[in-house]
Design an enzyme around this catalytic site. Structure first.
Site, short mmCIF file in Angstrom:
data_model
loop_
_atom_site.label_atom_id
_atom_site.label_comp_id
_atom_site.label_asym_id
_atom_site.label_seq_id
_atom_site.Cartn_x
_atom_site.Cartn_y
_atom_site.Cartn_z
N GLU A 348 0.85 -1.19 0.00
CA GLU A 348 0.00 0.00 0.00
C GLU A 348 0.87 1.23 0.00
OE1 GLU A 348 -1.56 -0.53 3.74
OE2 GLU A 348 -2.78 -2.23 3.14
N HIS A 433 -2.25 -6.77 11.37
CA HIS A 433 -3.15 -7.76 10.80
C HIS A 433 -2.97 -9.15 11.42
CE1 HIS A 433 -3.10 -5.27 6.77
NE2 HIS A 433 -3.74 -4.65 7.74
N ASN A 471 -5.44 -6.66 2.78
CA ASN A 471 -5.93 -6.26 4.11
C ASN A 471 -7.10 -7.16 4.50
OD1 ASN A 471 -5.26 -4.12 2.10
ND2 ASN A 471 -4.73 -3.07 3.97
C1 LIG Z 1 -3.79 0.43 12.97
C2 LIG Z 1 -4.54 -0.61 12.21
C3 LIG Z 1 -4.83 -0.41 10.87
C4 LIG Z 1 -5.52 -1.39 10.15
N1 LIG Z 1 -5.87 -1.14 8.85
C5 LIG Z 1 -6.64 -2.05 8.19
C6 LIG Z 1 -7.14 -1.77 6.89
O1 LIG Z 1 -6.94 -0.67 6.35
N2 LIG Z 1 -7.85 -2.72 6.25
C7 LIG Z 1 -8.12 -3.95 6.83
O2 LIG Z 1 -8.77 -4.78 6.19
N3 LIG Z 1 -7.69 -4.22 8.08
C8 LIG Z 1 -6.98 -3.29 8.77
N4 LIG Z 1 -6.59 -3.55 10.06
C9 LIG Z 1 -6.93 -4.86 10.64
C10 LIG Z 1 -8.41 -5.00 11.02
O3 LIG Z 1 -8.82 -3.91 11.80
C11 LIG Z 1 -8.58 -6.32 11.80
O4 LIG Z 1 -8.19 -7.38 10.95
C12 LIG Z 1 -10.01 -6.56 12.26
O5 LIG Z 1 -10.45 -5.53 13.10
C13 LIG Z 1 -10.14 -7.90 12.98
O6 LIG Z 1 -11.52 -8.16 13.17
P1 LIG Z 1 -12.00 -9.20 14.26
O7 LIG Z 1 -13.47 -9.27 14.19
O8 LIG Z 1 -11.23 -10.47 14.09
O9 LIG Z 1 -11.54 -8.62 15.67
P2 LIG Z 1 -11.38 -7.08 16.29
O10 LIG Z 1 -11.90 -6.13 15.28
O11 LIG Z 1 -10.01 -7.03 16.75
O12 LIG Z 1 -12.43 -7.13 17.47
C14 LIG Z 1 -12.21 -7.87 18.64
C15 LIG Z 1 -12.84 -7.13 19.82
O13 LIG Z 1 -12.86 -7.99 20.96
C16 LIG Z 1 -12.51 -7.27 22.12
N5 LIG Z 1 -11.96 -8.22 23.10
C17 LIG Z 1 -10.79 -8.89 23.04
N6 LIG Z 1 -10.66 -9.71 24.10
C18 LIG Z 1 -11.79 -9.58 24.84
C19 LIG Z 1 -12.25 -10.17 26.07
N7 LIG Z 1 -11.52 -11.08 26.73
N8 LIG Z 1 -13.46 -9.76 26.56
C20 LIG Z 1 -14.21 -8.82 25.89
N9 LIG Z 1 -13.80 -8.23 24.73
C21 LIG Z 1 -12.62 -8.62 24.21
C22 LIG Z 1 -11.49 -6.26 21.61
O14 LIG Z 1 -11.35 -5.13 22.49
C23 LIG Z 1 -12.05 -5.88 20.24
O15 LIG Z 1 -12.93 -4.78 20.31
C24 LIG Z 1 -5.90 -2.60 10.80
C25 LIG Z 1 -5.62 -2.79 12.14
C26 LIG Z 1 -4.95 -1.81 12.85
C27 LIG Z 1 -4.67 -2.05 14.31
#
Ligand SMILES: Cc1cc2nc3c(=O)[nH]c(=O)nc-3n(C[C@H](O)[C@H](O)[C@H](O)COP(=O)(O)OP(=O)(O)OC[C@H]3O[C@@H](n4cnc5c(N)ncnc54)[C@H](O)[C@@H]3O)c2cc1C
Length: 492
Positions: A348, A433, A471
């Site tokens: 990117e 990621h 991503n």
């Molecule tokens: C800075 C940054 C930039 C990014 N940019 C991109 C992008 O441009 N494009 C893209 O596709 N991806 C991007 N990502 C990655 C993307 O955000 C993640 O892949 C995605 O959010 C993961 O989704 P998920 O549903 O697996 O979990 P998450 O979105 O991580 O959600 C998990 C949630 O569970 C909560 N949690 C964890 N443990 C517990 C617990 N024990 N009890 C209660 N709650 C808990 C957390 O606080 C969190 O809110 C980026 C990530 C970051 C950090």
């Protein structure tokens, strides 16, 4: 209660919405804050250039991904607070994650990319690509509000000067250059550029939240979830234990947290079914601990395995003085250099939204890094460790160099060495990621049902075995849409 969902990121929101629409009551538990109340400056989220107490999860000093500028460290002290970005340190890698209602959608770059179909077999080998590309990727893209930049505006706006320089350099070295779809509201960004609305992307907002413009889960799935009237969301509540309940279902123990991270109450609830949606790291840490400590003894030996960093590696290049990248840079990247097939890297073109001319081009590469790590329970320390090693980033560097060595040689330019330390070219100490740890069709069946404990499911990035070639959040959302449809049809 019928269903408890741990976490409110992409996987958790898909599960909660579809279950509630099917008439099932759901309780979502989220360790982070709700992010719905402005601070004393009138803004909900802190700016990227001005991190404050809101910016980091329980740290007393910022841990900025770009730790240095012109060789000088830029981190600073902040009050310990349940802030939005967690820089979670494991032995060989720092894993950045969003904390709050909306999970990673609150902090991420909004790049919303569907993998090329020819690469999908390596992303999720047990999933039928026809159903993903026919039904679930389109569904995820529609729900998330994904769209592409107007190419004519891209060609003229000052805020993508940096990306046009990236395009020129990519094309002069013969690399395919693509627009990357995003979840930013492009009309809003145009109005930011015109000066008619409060700015967000155009003042660099991203890493600690966007006060305007970006369609995070707060603007997409979460309003629909609330509109069902069937879902309660408890923020600042952290799940610590899940174990079978004597009368059936599962007992879930939850710590209520204060904004300085102390446990203020411990609660216990029982649910018929529990969805692990705590993110790759959060879900893996819980499952590994619960298996090792005997709370969920029947989980299989795949739990904790298959974790990867999506091959993330960063670098910057120093441009000639006749190639300025602009003082105003949109914080939302919307273009990439594709050398996946030939070199294993998709880069990117990222902003360096410092507000001053840097003559630098900055890139986050996603690479086909084959290394996979494992989470394990460290009984003496009472925590879960990850055995990733710093040297495992070397394949990513080699793959990224297939792009940037060539561009540097065509352009007669060099790498920047001042962004990640003193004389350090590669940002190889982190990932944005995290993926894997409870891999689909290994730790779970082919729809996320955990082996050994009926009624427990994984529905987040933990299911994906370490790499998505792009991503990840569109793939996480699409897979969750696929799995929950099957689960609702057959299990409920
Ligand atoms: C800075 C940054 C930039 C990014 N940019 C991109 C992008 O441009 N494009 C893209 O596709 N991806 C991007 N990502 C990655 C993307 O955000 C993640 O892949 C995605 O959010 C993961 O989704 P998920 O549903 O697996 O979990 P998450 O979105 O991580 O959600 C998990 C949630 O569970 C909560 N949690 C964890 N443990 C517990 C617990 N024990 N009890 C209660 N709650 C808990 C957390 O606080 C969190 O809110 C980026 C990530 C970051 C950090």
């Amino acid at each position: 209660m019928p269903v408890l969902v741990i976490g409110t990121g992409y996987g958790g929101c898909v599960a909660a919405l579809r279950l509630a629409q099917a008439g099932v009551d759901v309780h979502m538990v989220e360790m982070g804050m709700a992010w719905d109340t402005p601070g004393s400056d009138g803004k909900i989220f802190a700016g990227t250039r001005t991190p404050d107490y809101r910016s980091y999860w329980l740290r007393t000093r910022t841990k900025q991904p770009l730790s240095n500028f012109l060789g000088f460290p830029i981190d600073k002290d902040v009050p310990r607070y349940t802030g939005i970005l967690d820089a979670e340190d494991f032995s060989g890698i720092t894993v950045y994650q969003g904390r709050g209602v909306g999970g990673g959608s609150l902090v991420n770059g909004g790049m919303a990319v569907t993998p090329k179909r020819e690469n999908f077999g390596a992303v999720l080998p047990s999933v039928n690509p026809d159903e993903m590309y026919g039904v679930y990727y389109p569904r995820a893209n529609a729900e998330l509000g994904v769209s592409s930049i107007d190419p004519a505006w891209f060609d003229t706006t000052a805020c993508y000067q940096y990306a046009r320089v990236g395009r020129k350099h990519a094309q002069r070295s013969g690399f395919p250059f693509l627009y990357v779809p995003t979840v930013y509201d492009w009309d809003y960004m145009k109005r930011e550029a015109d000066g008619t609305v409060p700015k967000s992307a155009l003042i660099g907002e991203i890493l600690y939240g966007n006060n305007h413009g970006k369609k995070s889960l707060q603007q997409t799935y979460l309003p629909k979830i609330r509109a069902t009237g069937r879902v309660t969301i408890s923020s600042l509540h952290k799940v610590t234990t899940v174990r079978p309940a004597s009368g059936g279902g599962y007992t879930v123990e939850i710590d209520q947290l204060s904004t300085t991270g102390e446990t203020t109450a411990t609660k216990s609830v029982t649910a018929d079914r529990v969805f692990f949606a705590a993110g790759s790291v959060g879900t893996s840490k819980l499952l590994v601990k619960l298996k090792a400590t005997g709370a969920l003894p029947n989980l299989n030996g795949e739990v904790g395995k298959g974790w990867g960093d999506n091959g993330n590696v960063m670098c910057g290049r120093a441009n000639h003085m006749w190639d300025p990248t602009g003082t105003v840079q949109s914080a939302i990247p919307t273009a990439g250099i594709d050398n996946w097939a030939a070199g294993g890297a998709f880069a990117e073109v990222a902003p360096l939204p410092t507000g001053i001319e840097t003559y630098a081009s900055f890139y986050l590469s996603i690479t086909r890094n084959p290394n996979r790590a494992q989470f394990s329970w460290n009984a003496s320390a009472g925590r879960v460790d990850l055995n990733w090693q710093a040297s495992w980033k070397q394949p990513s560097i080699t793959m990224a160099k297939t792009i940037f060595d060539k561009i540097n040689s065509t352009e007669g330019t060099i790498y920047r060495t001042d962004l990640f330390g003193t004389y350090k070219i590669w940002g190889d100490h982190l990932t944005y990621h995290p993926l894997g740890g409870a891999v689909l069709n290994k730790a779970t069946d082919n729809h996320g049902r955990l082996h050994g404990h009926p009624g427990l499911y994984v529905i987040d990035g933990a299911l994906i075995p370490g790499n998505t070639s792009v991503n990840p959040f569109v793939s996480i959302t699409a897979l969750a849409e696929r799995n929950i449809e099957k689960i609702i049809a057959t299990d409920l």
